[in-house]
Design a protein around this motif. Sequence first.
Motif, mmCIF file in Angstrom:
data_model
loop_
_atom_site.group_PDB
_atom_site.id
_atom_site.type_symbol
_atom_site.label_atom_id
_atom_site.label_comp_id
_atom_site.label_asym_id
_atom_site.label_seq_id
_atom_site.Cartn_x
_atom_site.Cartn_y
_atom_site.Cartn_z
ATOM 1 N N VAL A 1 0.782 -1.156 -0.015
ATOM 2 C CA VAL A 1 0.048 0.120 0.108
ATOM 3 C C VAL A 1 0.969 1.240 -0.046
ATOM 4 C CG1 VAL A 1 -1.712 1.280 1.275
ATOM 5 C CG2 VAL A 1 -1.779 -1.129 0.868
ATOM 6 N N GLN A 2 1.813 1.289 0.771
ATOM 7 C CA GLN A 2 2.952 2.324 0.861
ATOM 8 C C GLN A 2 3.465 2.599 -0.458
ATOM 9 O OE1 GLN A 2 5.612 1.721 4.123
ATOM 10 N NE2 GLN A 2 4.049 0.494 5.375
ATOM 11 N N PHE A 3 3.922 1.438 -1.298
ATOM 12 C CA PHE A 3 4.338 1.725 -2.382
ATOM 13 C C PHE A 3 3.532 2.132 -3.581
ATOM 14 C CE2 PHE A 3 5.523 -0.390 -6.624
ATOM 15 C CZ PHE A 3 6.599 0.347 -6.902
ATOM 16 N N ILE A 4 2.490 1.548 -3.465
ATOM 17 C CA ILE A 4 1.336 2.207 -4.731
ATOM 18 C C ILE A 4 1.123 3.650 -4.230
ATOM 19 C CG2 ILE A 4 -0.999 2.043 -5.156
ATOM 20 C CD1 ILE A 4 -0.984 -1.087 -4.389
ATOM 21 N N THR A 5 0.929 4.207 -3.183
ATOM 22 C CA THR A 5 0.702 5.458 -2.801
ATOM 23 C C THR A 5 1.805 6.163 -3.276
ATOM 24 O OG1 THR A 5 -0.736 4.697 -0.993
ATOM 25 C CG2 THR A 5 0.229 7.051 -1.147
ATOM 26 N N TRP A 6 2.961 5.854 -2.919
ATOM 27 C CA TRP A 6 4.283 6.730 -3.156
ATOM 28 C C TRP A 6 4.400 6.847 -4.720
ATOM 29 C CZ3 TRP A 6 9.363 5.156 -0.213
ATOM 30 C CH2 TRP A 6 10.217 6.224 -0.211
ATOM 31 N N THR A 7 4.242 5.659 -5.409
ATOM 32 C CA THR A 7 4.537 5.811 -6.742
ATOM 33 C C THR A 7 3.453 6.645 -7.570
ATOM 34 O OG1 THR A 7 5.634 3.695 -6.604
ATOM 35 C CG2 THR A 7 4.764 4.307 -8.892
ATOM 36 N N ALA A 8 2.084 6.395 -7.014
ATOM 37 C CA ALA A 8 1.057 7.285 -7.636
ATOM 38 C C ALA A 8 1.287 8.648 -7.338
ATOM 39 C CB ALA A 8 -0.292 6.723 -7.208
ATOM 40 N N LEU A 9 1.702 9.031 -6.032
ATOM 41 C CA LEU A 9 2.068 10.504 -5.743
ATOM 42 C C LEU A 9 3.033 11.060 -6.686
ATOM 43 C CD1 LEU A 9 2.077 10.438 -1.944
ATOM 44 C CD2 LEU A 9 0.251 11.501 -3.456
ATOM 45 N N ALA A 10 4.371 10.423 -7.002
ATOM 46 C CA ALA A 10 5.379 10.596 -7.677
ATOM 47 C C ALA A 10 4.743 11.107 -9.253
ATOM 48 C CB ALA A 10 6.514 9.638 -7.769
ATOM 49 N N ASN A 11 3.805 10.256 -9.682
ATOM 50 C CA ASN A 11 3.487 10.201 -11.067
ATOM 51 C C ASN A 11 2.505 11.598 -11.163
ATOM 52 O OD1 ASN A 11 4.340 8.070 -13.087
ATOM 53 N ND2 ASN A 11 4.596 7.427 -10.992
ATOM 54 N N GLU A 12 1.885 12.238 -10.087
ATOM 55 C CA GLU A 12 1.370 13.397 -10.088
ATOM 56 C C GLU A 12 2.514 14.725 -9.842
ATOM 57 O OE1 GLU A 12 -1.581 13.954 -10.827
ATOM 58 O OE2 GLU A 12 -2.650 11.711 -10.962
ATOM 59 N N GLY A 13 3.352 14.166 -9.686
ATOM 60 C CA GLY A 13 4.467 15.360 -9.509
ATOM 61 C C GLY A 13 4.520 15.800 -7.930
ATOM 62 N N ILE A 14 4.304 14.898 -7.231
ATOM 63 C CA ILE A 14 4.485 14.994 -5.691
ATOM 64 C C ILE A 14 5.440 14.130 -5.215
ATOM 65 C CG2 ILE A 14 3.158 15.145 -3.490
ATOM 66 C CD1 ILE A 14 0.509 15.276 -5.048
ATOM 67 N N SER A 15 6.279 14.686 -4.503
ATOM 68 C CA SER A 15 7.496 14.135 -3.868
ATOM 69 C C SER A 15 7.163 13.808 -2.387
ATOM 70 C CB SER A 15 8.553 15.044 -3.761
ATOM 71 O OG SER A 15 9.065 15.298 -5.132
ATOM 72 N N ALA A 16 7.845 12.663 -1.985
ATOM 73 C CA ALA A 16 7.540 12.180 -0.624
ATOM 74 C C ALA A 16 8.917 11.371 0.012
ATOM 75 C CB ALA A 16 6.297 11.210 -0.617
ATOM 76 N N SER A 17 8.706 11.208 1.117
ATOM 77 C CA SER A 17 9.761 10.179 1.923
ATOM 78 C C SER A 17 9.052 9.321 2.795
ATOM 79 C CB SER A 17 10.749 10.948 2.506
ATOM 80 O OG SER A 17 10.341 11.645 3.625
ATOM 81 N N LEU A 18 9.591 8.319 3.406
ATOM 82 C CA LEU A 18 9.033 7.525 4.227
ATOM 83 C C LEU A 18 9.590 7.194 5.478
ATOM 84 C CD1 LEU A 18 6.486 5.285 4.007
ATOM 85 C CD2 LEU A 18 7.896 3.513 3.810
ATOM 86 N N GLN A 19 8.830 7.709 6.619
ATOM 87 C CA GLN A 19 9.479 7.636 8.001
ATOM 88 C C GLN A 19 8.931 6.821 8.823
ATOM 89 O OE1 GLN A 19 11.966 9.859 8.122
ATOM 90 N NE2 GLN A 19 11.559 10.385 5.983
ATOM 91 N N HIS A 20 9.555 6.491 10.067
ATOM 92 C CA HIS A 20 9.370 5.434 10.943
ATOM 93 C C HIS A 20 9.770 5.785 12.277
ATOM 94 C CE1 HIS A 20 10.124 3.297 7.066
ATOM 95 N NE2 HIS A 20 8.970 2.730 7.358
ATOM 96 N N TYR A 21 8.952 6.663 12.974
ATOM 97 C CA TYR A 21 8.855 7.238 14.191
ATOM 98 C C TYR A 21 7.800 6.569 15.127
ATOM 99 C CZ TYR A 21 11.752 11.165 12.651
ATOM 100 O OH TYR A 21 12.869 11.870 12.203
ATOM 101 N N ASN A 22 7.255 5.384 14.512
ATOM 102 C CA ASN A 22 6.623 4.489 15.578
ATOM 103 C C ASN A 22 7.487 3.610 15.942
ATOM 104 O OD1 ASN A 22 6.536 4.184 12.277
ATOM 105 N ND2 ASN A 22 6.445 1.876 13.106
ATOM 106 N N PRO A 23 7.253 3.056 17.222
ATOM 107 C CA PRO A 23 5.978 3.280 17.747
ATOM 108 C C PRO A 23 6.044 4.331 18.853
ATOM 109 C CG PRO A 23 7.374 1.345 18.840
ATOM 110 C CD PRO A 23 8.065 1.927 17.815
ATOM 111 N N LEU A 24 7.129 4.961 18.802
ATOM 112 C CA LEU A 24 7.018 6.369 19.840
ATOM 113 C C LEU A 24 5.760 7.172 19.750
ATOM 114 C CD1 LEU A 24 10.610 7.324 19.310
ATOM 115 C CD2 LEU A 24 9.724 6.048 21.403
ATOM 116 N N ILE A 25 5.311 7.424 18.741
ATOM 117 C CA ILE A 25 4.260 8.406 18.631
ATOM 118 C C ILE A 25 2.817 7.700 18.435
ATOM 119 C CG2 ILE A 25 5.486 10.069 17.490
ATOM 120 C CD1 ILE A 25 4.615 9.533 14.763
ATOM 121 N N ASP A 26 2.654 6.239 18.285
ATOM 122 C CA ASP A 26 1.578 5.515 18.045
ATOM 123 C C ASP A 26 0.315 6.051 19.163
ATOM 124 O OD1 ASP A 26 3.381 3.968 16.636
ATOM 125 O OD2 ASP A 26 2.110 2.254 17.074
#
Length: 208
Positions: A138-163
């Motif tokens: 799901v993350q990969f699909i979302t990330w790729t689709a965003l990129a193809n709309e000209g939107i940049s992103a990164s993936l972060q992992h501050y969990n479980p500290l903020i859950d």
Amino acid sequence: MSSTSAPGAAAFLKAIELRRSVYTINDKIPVPDEKIVEIVEAAIKHGPSSFNSQSSRAVVLFGDEHKFVWDTVLAVLKPIVPEAEFPKTVGKVNGCFKAGHGTVLFWEDNAVVKGMQDMFPLYQDRFPPWSQHASAMVQFITWTALANEGISASLQHYNPLIDEKLREHFKLPDTWALVAQMPFGTATAPAGEKTFKPLEDRVKVFGK
């Protein structure tokens, strides 16, 4: 013509190439917020999962709610990051993540995972990792689709500290476990150079 060179495959593979980790983003994006929601909904709906368990969940955040996530990250990190290092952490969180237009939070519903374990006890030890696989797709699909709309992103992992704080703030079920955070916006600088290890060491072909 091989299947990998067919127009459909070529377009899909090209779309994958556009997906990069970008840490210099601003809060402007070339599409309306509704398009972001549409992309995430499609990823959640069509992303594969073991036994079609559909355990993946997502929360899409804009405006102050997006900023709340990154303020929470800093609030949680402040007591545990060395004082001398904390200004650097603030700069990274505010400049690379909070500076974006929004954030997608990816969760997995452990109630679904537990239900699958009860239903198929033979595979009960496999459902937790399979759930993580589903989230990754799901993350990969979302990330790729965003990129193809000209939107940049990164993936972060501050969990479980903020859950816990996020579940409480957004009134989410206790069974939801945070997997990743994806801040997004428009790139203000290109992604760094990406190098690749030799494919012959990573892909083996037999029977041909």
